[in-house]
Enzyme design. Structure first.
Site, PDB file in Angstrom:
ATOM      1  CG  PHE A   1      12.791 -26.073   2.883  1.00  0.00           C
ATOM      2  CD1 PHE A   1      13.674 -25.040   2.622  1.00  0.00           C
ATOM      3  CD2 PHE A   1      11.744 -26.280   1.993  1.00  0.00           C
ATOM      4  CE1 PHE A   1      13.526 -24.225   1.512  1.00  0.00           C
ATOM      5  CE2 PHE A   1      11.581 -25.475   0.883  1.00  0.00           C
ATOM      6  CZ  PHE A   1      12.476 -24.444   0.640  1.00  0.00           C
TER       7      PHE A   1
ATOM      8  CG  HIS B   1      -7.324 -12.632 -21.097  1.00  0.00           C
ATOM      9  ND1 HIS B   1      -8.101 -13.623 -21.667  1.00  0.00           N
ATOM     10  CD2 HIS B   1      -8.144 -11.924 -20.284  1.00  0.00           C
ATOM     11  CE1 HIS B   1      -9.341 -13.499 -21.223  1.00  0.00           C
ATOM     12  NE2 HIS B   1      -9.395 -12.485 -20.387  1.00  0.00           N
TER      13      HIS B   1
ATOM     14  CG  HIS C   1     -11.995 -12.123 -23.129  1.00  0.00           C
ATOM     15  ND1 HIS C   1     -11.520 -10.994 -22.496  1.00  0.00           N
ATOM     16  CD2 HIS C   1     -11.062 -12.436 -24.085  1.00  0.00           C
ATOM     17  CE1 HIS C   1     -10.361 -10.639 -23.028  1.00  0.00           C
ATOM     18  NE2 HIS C   1     -10.072 -11.491 -23.995  1.00  0.00           N
TER      19      HIS C   1
ATOM     20  CG  HIS D   1     -11.508 -12.938 -29.103  1.00  0.00           C
ATOM     21  ND1 HIS D   1     -10.437 -12.885 -29.960  1.00  0.00           N
ATOM     22  CD2 HIS D   1     -11.022 -13.393 -27.928  1.00  0.00           C
ATOM     23  CE1 HIS D   1      -9.341 -13.279 -29.329  1.00  0.00           C
ATOM     24  NE2 HIS D   1      -9.673 -13.606 -28.089  1.00  0.00           N
TER      25      HIS D   1
END
Length: 264
Positions: free
Chosen positions: A68, A79, A89, A215
């Site tokens: 296999f 993200h 980012h 952020h």
């Protein structure tokens, strides 16, 4: 330096490093390991502007030689699902995902629960008062900690509309879910030596925060953030060690991350 002394020194450094984060070389008790990562599959939630996770087998079955074999490929945005936000980012001069120090990805978990407020307000955020109340009950947040904001949002996964506030592709106006407040992260940066922040929602910013202040502040300080943390309800307020290990993507702005914790 002899090989014996070198080996002894190396072993000592490993032991000291392990002790710093509160675990030993003994086999870990599986009942004390908490998986904080969502499976990546066709149900994985991404930002409304992104396509989802695609996985396709290229080989699956018996070979001519009668054994296999399977292999596959996947395509995914950086993200989505349980993942890391690298500083680049939202920080033009920030480090990329492959440059995020592992020391910032491992540390004591300080879990600040604001789920009672979030249950009645999908735009809720943990406040400076929440941080102070946490410390009054649990001692000051330790240096090198990873602060986990627990909103209780994990129970909504993988229902996209319930989790994000909208299930319409491209709809960023309809986003409603909890996130950090700018005031809270500014307080942490100014007053605590926190390695990273994490949250059990789609973003460290609340869904309604269209200009992404958290952020910009947190990643602007060249610190990573971790999003879509699963099973946050299983973490104690303090005492756990959390590991947030991202895929090492060169020039990456973020990427899939295996997050787990060792309970005390």
């Amino acid at each position: 330096m002899s090989a014996t002394i070198s080996a002894a020194l190396a072993f000592g450094l490993i032991v000291l490093g392990a002790a710093r984060f509160g675990y030993s070389a003994e086999r870990n008790d599986s009942t004390k390991i908490v998986d904080l990562t969502y499976t990546f599959d066709d149900k994985t939630i991404y930002w409304p502007t992104e396509k989802g996770f695609e996985h396709q087998f290229e080989q699956y079955g018996q070979t001519p030689e009668h054994y296999f074999y399977s292999s596959a490929k996947y395509i995914a945005p950086e993200h989505g699902g349980t993942h890391t936000d690298a500083p680049i980012h939202f920080n033009e001069r920030g480090i990329t995902l492959d440059q995020v120090p592992l020391v910032d990805c491992i540390g004591p978990a300080a879990v600040i629960d604001f789920s009672a407020r979030a249950a009645n307000n999908p735009d809720a955020t943990p406040t400076v008062d929440d941080i102070k109340a946490y410390e009054a009950a649990n001692d000051p947040i330790p240096d090198g900690a990873i602060v986990v904001a627990r909103s209780g949002w994990g129970k909504r996964w993988p229902d996209r509309k319930s989790y994000m506030g909208t299930d319409k592709p491209g709809d960023v106006v309809g986003l409603h879910f909890p996130g950090y407040s700018a005031e809270a992260v500014n307080f942490l940066l100014a007053n605590r030596k926190v390695a990273a922040i994490a949250i059990d929602t789609a973003s460290i910013d609340a869904g309604v925060a269209a200009e992404f202040p958290v952020h910009r502040i947190w990643l602007g300080a060249n610190k990573p953030g971790f999003e879509n943390v699963a099973n946050a309800d299983r973490l104690p307020a303090k005492g756990a060690t959390i590991f947030c290990i991202p895929m090492k993507i060169g020039k990456g702005t973020g990427g899939p991350t295996r997050i787990f914790a060792l309970l005390p």
